[in-house]
Design a protein around this motif. Sequence first.
Motif, mmCIF file in Angstrom:
data_model
loop_
_atom_site.group_PDB
_atom_site.id
_atom_site.type_symbol
_atom_site.label_atom_id
_atom_site.label_comp_id
_atom_site.label_asym_id
_atom_site.label_seq_id
_atom_site.Cartn_x
_atom_site.Cartn_y
_atom_site.Cartn_z
ATOM 1 N N MET A 23 0.841 -1.190 0.000
ATOM 2 C CA MET A 23 0.000 0.000 0.000
ATOM 3 C C MET A 23 0.880 1.245 0.000
ATOM 4 S SD MET A 23 -3.036 0.876 2.600
ATOM 5 C CE MET A 23 -3.288 2.536 3.101
ATOM 6 N N ILE A 24 0.549 2.166 -0.872
ATOM 7 C CA ILE A 24 1.294 3.414 -0.985
ATOM 8 C C ILE A 24 0.767 4.381 0.075
ATOM 9 C CG2 ILE A 24 1.847 5.348 -2.494
ATOM 10 C CD1 ILE A 24 3.080 2.748 -3.430
ATOM 11 N N PRO A 25 1.673 4.947 0.885
ATOM 12 C CA PRO A 25 1.221 5.869 1.933
ATOM 13 C C PRO A 25 0.782 7.212 1.346
ATOM 14 C CG PRO A 25 3.586 5.867 1.848
ATOM 15 C CD PRO A 25 3.115 4.811 0.878
ATOM 16 N N ASN A 26 -0.046 7.906 2.078
ATOM 17 C CA ASN A 26 -0.429 9.254 1.690
ATOM 18 C C ASN A 26 0.704 10.206 2.037
ATOM 19 O OD1 ASN A 26 -3.022 8.603 0.782
ATOM 20 N ND2 ASN A 26 -3.839 8.686 2.847
ATOM 21 N N LEU A 27 0.894 11.179 1.188
ATOM 22 C CA LEU A 27 1.867 12.230 1.456
ATOM 23 C C LEU A 27 1.118 13.550 1.534
ATOM 24 C CD1 LEU A 27 4.897 11.625 -0.934
ATOM 25 C CD2 LEU A 27 4.725 11.101 1.485
ATOM 26 N N GLY A 28 1.553 14.404 2.433
ATOM 27 C CA GLY A 28 1.023 15.756 2.462
ATOM 28 C C GLY A 28 1.563 16.517 1.260
ATOM 29 N N LYS B 72 12.772 8.874 6.783
ATOM 30 C CA LYS B 72 12.239 7.893 7.727
ATOM 31 C C LYS B 72 11.214 6.978 7.057
ATOM 32 C CE LYS B 72 10.263 7.531 12.352
ATOM 33 N NZ LYS B 72 9.761 8.258 13.510
ATOM 34 N N LYS B 73 10.451 7.525 6.100
ATOM 35 C CA LYS B 73 9.457 6.742 5.368
ATOM 36 C C LYS B 73 10.093 5.895 4.259
ATOM 37 C CE LYS B 73 5.626 9.924 6.174
ATOM 38 N NZ LYS B 73 4.576 10.747 5.552
ATOM 39 N N GLY B 74 11.389 6.062 4.027
ATOM 40 C CA GLY B 74 12.086 5.265 3.022
ATOM 41 C C GLY B 74 11.987 5.791 1.605
ATOM 42 N N MET B 75 11.541 7.026 1.431
ATOM 43 C CA MET B 75 11.364 7.583 0.092
ATOM 44 C C MET B 75 12.598 8.296 -0.432
ATOM 45 S SD MET B 75 7.487 8.873 0.359
ATOM 46 C CE MET B 75 6.372 7.911 1.366
ATOM 47 N N ILE B 76 13.465 8.699 0.482
ATOM 48 C CA ILE B 76 14.747 9.278 0.092
ATOM 49 C C ILE B 76 15.822 8.694 1.002
ATOM 50 C CG2 ILE B 76 13.771 11.453 -0.777
ATOM 51 C CD1 ILE B 76 14.635 12.813 1.809
ATOM 52 N N LEU C 78 3.210 19.312 1.065
ATOM 53 C CA LEU C 78 4.584 19.753 1.255
ATOM 54 C C LEU C 78 5.558 18.592 1.062
ATOM 55 C CD1 LEU C 78 6.560 21.999 1.905
ATOM 56 C CD2 LEU C 78 6.162 21.565 4.341
ATOM 57 N N GLU C 79 5.240 17.431 1.608
ATOM 58 C CA GLU C 79 6.102 16.259 1.425
ATOM 59 C C GLU C 79 6.204 15.894 -0.054
ATOM 60 O OE1 GLU C 79 5.664 13.553 5.401
ATOM 61 O OE2 GLU C 79 3.972 13.538 4.000
ATOM 62 N N GLU C 80 5.072 15.921 -0.737
ATOM 63 C CA GLU C 80 5.076 15.589 -2.160
ATOM 64 C C GLU C 80 5.953 16.564 -2.951
ATOM 65 O OE1 GLU C 80 1.991 15.567 -5.917
ATOM 66 O OE2 GLU C 80 1.168 15.305 -3.896
ATOM 67 N N ARG C 81 5.803 17.844 -2.682
ATOM 68 C CA ARG C 81 6.590 18.844 -3.401
ATOM 69 C C ARG C 81 8.079 18.701 -3.120
ATOM 70 N NH1 ARG C 81 2.815 24.274 -2.666
ATOM 71 N NH2 ARG C 81 1.311 23.740 -4.298
ATOM 72 N N VAL C 82 8.438 18.487 -1.876
ATOM 73 C CA VAL C 82 9.855 18.327 -1.530
ATOM 74 C C VAL C 82 10.416 17.071 -2.186
ATOM 75 C CG1 VAL C 82 11.469 17.896 0.367
ATOM 76 C CG2 VAL C 82 9.764 19.720 0.569
ATOM 77 N N LEU C 83 9.652 15.983 -2.181
ATOM 78 C CA LEU C 83 10.099 14.753 -2.840
ATOM 79 C C LEU C 83 10.315 14.997 -4.328
ATOM 80 C CD1 LEU C 83 10.762 11.743 -2.817
ATOM 81 C CD2 LEU C 83 8.301 11.266 -2.917
ATOM 82 N N LEU C 84 9.394 15.689 -4.976
ATOM 83 C CA LEU C 84 9.552 16.015 -6.390
ATOM 84 C C LEU C 84 10.809 16.848 -6.631
ATOM 85 C CD1 LEU C 84 5.845 16.815 -7.296
ATOM 86 C CD2 LEU C 84 7.240 15.002 -8.318
ATOM 87 N N LEU C 85 11.059 17.818 -5.773
ATOM 88 C CA LEU C 85 12.245 18.666 -5.932
ATOM 89 C C LEU C 85 13.526 17.873 -5.741
ATOM 90 C CD1 LEU C 85 10.932 21.889 -4.206
ATOM 91 C CD2 LEU C 85 11.429 21.584 -6.639
ATOM 92 N N VAL C 86 13.534 16.939 -4.805
ATOM 93 C CA VAL C 86 14.711 16.075 -4.620
ATOM 94 C C VAL C 86 14.969 15.292 -5.903
ATOM 95 C CG1 VAL C 86 15.582 14.036 -3.404
ATOM 96 C CG2 VAL C 86 14.556 15.913 -2.107
ATOM 97 N N THR D 90 14.710 7.255 -3.441
ATOM 98 C CA THR D 90 14.883 5.813 -3.538
ATOM 99 C C THR D 90 13.921 5.270 -4.598
ATOM 100 O OG1 THR D 90 13.186 5.395 -1.871
ATOM 101 C CG2 THR D 90 15.472 5.643 -1.080
ATOM 102 N N THR D 91 14.085 4.013 -4.944
ATOM 103 C CA THR D 91 13.152 3.358 -5.857
ATOM 104 C C THR D 91 11.738 3.436 -5.305
ATOM 105 O OG1 THR D 91 14.908 1.872 -6.590
ATOM 106 C CG2 THR D 91 12.640 1.179 -7.029
ATOM 107 N N TYR D 92 11.611 3.233 -4.012
ATOM 108 C CA TYR D 92 10.310 3.326 -3.358
ATOM 109 C C TYR D 92 9.734 4.739 -3.500
ATOM 110 C CZ TYR D 92 6.774 3.247 0.350
ATOM 111 O OH TYR D 92 5.606 3.344 1.056
ATOM 112 N N GLY D 93 10.565 5.757 -3.357
ATOM 113 C CA GLY D 93 10.116 7.139 -3.521
ATOM 114 C C GLY D 93 9.569 7.380 -4.922
ATOM 115 N N TYR D 94 10.262 6.834 -5.938
ATOM 116 C CA TYR D 94 9.785 6.971 -7.312
ATOM 117 C C TYR D 94 8.465 6.230 -7.513
ATOM 118 C CZ TYR D 94 13.861 9.412 -9.111
ATOM 119 O OH TYR D 94 14.820 10.356 -9.356
ATOM 120 N N LYS D 95 8.326 5.085 -6.866
ATOM 121 C CA LYS D 95 7.077 4.321 -6.956
ATOM 122 C C LYS D 95 5.924 5.119 -6.345
ATOM 123 C CE LYS D 95 5.164 -0.212 -5.558
ATOM 124 N NZ LYS D 95 3.991 -0.022 -6.316
ATOM 125 N N VAL D 96 6.171 5.721 -5.203
ATOM 126 C CA VAL D 96 5.138 6.528 -4.537
ATOM 127 C C VAL D 96 4.735 7.704 -5.409
ATOM 128 C CG1 VAL D 96 4.701 8.066 -2.571
ATOM 129 C CG2 VAL D 96 5.772 5.830 -2.195
#
Length: 108
Positions: free
Chosen positions: A1-6, A53-57, A8-16, A79-85
């Motif tokens: 199951m893919i976790p929900n991201l807020g 901590k969530k394993g996305m980066i 801000l988290e989504e935007r920061v992940l995209l920027l990374v 991470t690969t998981y971050g790209y999957k999310v």
Amino acid sequence: MIPNLGLLEERVLLLVMILEEAYGVSVAEAYEAQIGKSISVPAVHTVLKRLEKKGMIESHMGEATPERGGRRKRIFEATTYGYKVIADIRDKRLRLWSMIPKLDKYGF
């Protein structure tokens, strides 16, 4: 199951994912340039730690630079998981966007 991201988290992940070298200051600068709002570096670090901590980066220490007085900076990568999310978020959003009946009517 893919976790929900807020948002801000989504935007920061995209920027990374976008930045060649993502660290606190570069993410804050990119956030302001791309989103049009300022964000403090401590706030960015809080989000980066949450995503790690969530394993996305993941992070590693970069080399010391004269510009930083010989200090090293922590570099973040998705991470690969971050790209999957993020791909899952994109797919769900695109599906929802395609379901808006009046969007084309108004020329958007």
